[in-house]
Scaffold this motif. Structure first.
Motif, PDB file in Angstrom:
ATOM      1  N   THR A  48       9.834  -5.188  10.050  1.00 43.41           N
ATOM      2  CA  THR A  48       9.006  -6.414   9.601  1.00 43.41           C
ATOM      3  C   THR A  48       7.433  -5.504   9.118  1.00 43.41           C
ATOM      4  OG1 THR A  48       9.470  -7.922  10.708  1.00 43.41           O
ATOM      5  CG2 THR A  48       7.092  -8.119  10.192  1.00 43.41           C
ATOM      6  N   VAL A  49       7.609  -4.554  10.527  1.00 44.70           N
ATOM      7  CA  VAL A  49       6.162  -3.691  10.661  1.00 44.70           C
ATOM      8  C   VAL A  49       6.719  -2.414   9.270  1.00 44.70           C
ATOM      9  CG1 VAL A  49       5.438  -1.125  11.521  1.00 44.70           C
ATOM     10  CG2 VAL A  49       5.649  -2.905  13.103  1.00 44.70           C
ATOM     11  N   TYR A  50       7.312  -2.541   9.343  1.00 50.54           N
ATOM     12  CA  TYR A  50       7.428  -1.400   7.040  1.00 50.54           C
ATOM     13  C   TYR A  50       6.602  -2.531   5.936  1.00 50.54           C
ATOM     14  CZ  TYR A  50       9.239   2.533   8.796  1.00 50.54           C
ATOM     15  OH  TYR A  50      10.321   3.721   9.350  1.00 50.54           O
ATOM     16  N   CYS A  51       6.594  -4.248   6.150  1.00 49.44           N
ATOM     17  CA  CYS A  51       7.109  -4.803   5.313  1.00 49.44           C
ATOM     18  C   CYS A  51       5.097  -5.250   5.542  1.00 49.44           C
ATOM     19  CB  CYS A  51       7.877  -6.146   5.315  1.00 49.44           C
ATOM     20  SG  CYS A  51       9.510  -5.966   4.730  1.00 49.44           S
ATOM     21  N   LEU A  52       5.026  -5.262   6.365  1.00 43.41           N
ATOM     22  CA  LEU A  52       3.597  -5.699   6.662  1.00 43.41           C
ATOM     23  C   LEU A  52       3.021  -4.259   5.291  1.00 43.41           C
ATOM     24  CD1 LEU A  52       3.198  -7.174  10.113  1.00 43.41           C
ATOM     25  CD2 LEU A  52       3.331  -8.261   7.519  1.00 43.41           C
ATOM     26  N   ILE A  53       3.282  -2.791   6.477  1.00 43.57           N
ATOM     27  CA  ILE A  53       2.798  -1.629   5.808  1.00 43.57           C
ATOM     28  C   ILE A  53       2.497  -2.150   4.350  1.00 43.57           C
ATOM     29  CG2 ILE A  53       2.952   0.701   5.575  1.00 43.57           C
ATOM     30  CD1 ILE A  53       3.748   0.820   8.195  1.00 43.57           C
ATOM     31  N   LYS A  54       3.699  -2.299   3.763  1.00 45.10           N
ATOM     32  CA  LYS A  54       3.705  -1.988   1.531  1.00 45.10           C
ATOM     33  C   LYS A  54       2.707  -3.367   1.326  1.00 45.10           C
ATOM     34  CE  LYS A  54       8.409  -0.604   0.973  1.00 45.10           C
ATOM     35  NZ  LYS A  54       9.531  -0.970   0.470  1.00 45.10           N
TER      36      LYS A  54
END
Length: 152
Positions: A145-151
């Motif tokens: 989820t962190v990676y998705c939010l960063i994108k």
């Protein structure tokens, strides 16, 4: 007989001969524009010498089932605070169609699980140089989820 036909196969010499045998009074061949562009100029010239016009059809896709009047009616009903489900029942159309024909107001799909503040916090921590794993542990959010939010 038929002086105008629609063809959705590539116009090769064999197809042209079959068409001329089947339709001796042929004057016009209509075909999709993509097919017209792939047809050899030799074949197009030969057909025009025979007095047969090859015309690309511009119209694409399936004809619309619902008109602008339905869309305006849905918009009006939404402005009157009628729920999409009630609109679908009153107009006897599928609920998905109500969502499709509406202009704005309603958002389809899942509501975000994490708030905008959380998303901003993740981005801020990332810009400060914290790794995704550290952000995940600090905010108790799954790593993916962190990676998705960063994108975003």
């Amino acid at each position: 007989m038929d002086d105008e036909i629609y063809v959705n196969k590539p116009l090769s010499s064999q197809v042209i001969m079959e068409l001329l045998d089947k339709y001796p009074d042929l004057k016009k061949i209509k075909c999709p524009s993509s097919l017209y562009l792939r047809t050899s100029k030799k074949y197009l010239n030969a057909l025009s010498e025979l007095g047969i016009e090859v015309e690309p059809v511009i119209k694409r896709g399936r004809p619309k089932k619902y008109t602008d009047t339905e869309a305006k009616l849905i918009e009006k009903m939404l402005n009157e605070e009628v729920s999409p489900k009630e609109i679908a029942e009153k107009l006897q159309i599928p609920l998905k169609t109500v969502y499709y024909l509406k202009d704005t107001k309603l958002k389809r799909g899942r509501k975000p699980k994490y708030s905008e503040e959380t998303e901003e916090e993740v981005k801020k921590l990332h810009s400060e140089g914290l790794s995704a794993k550290d952000i995940s542990e600090k905010l108790s959010i799954p790593l993916r989820t962190v990676y998705c939010l960063i994108k975003r």
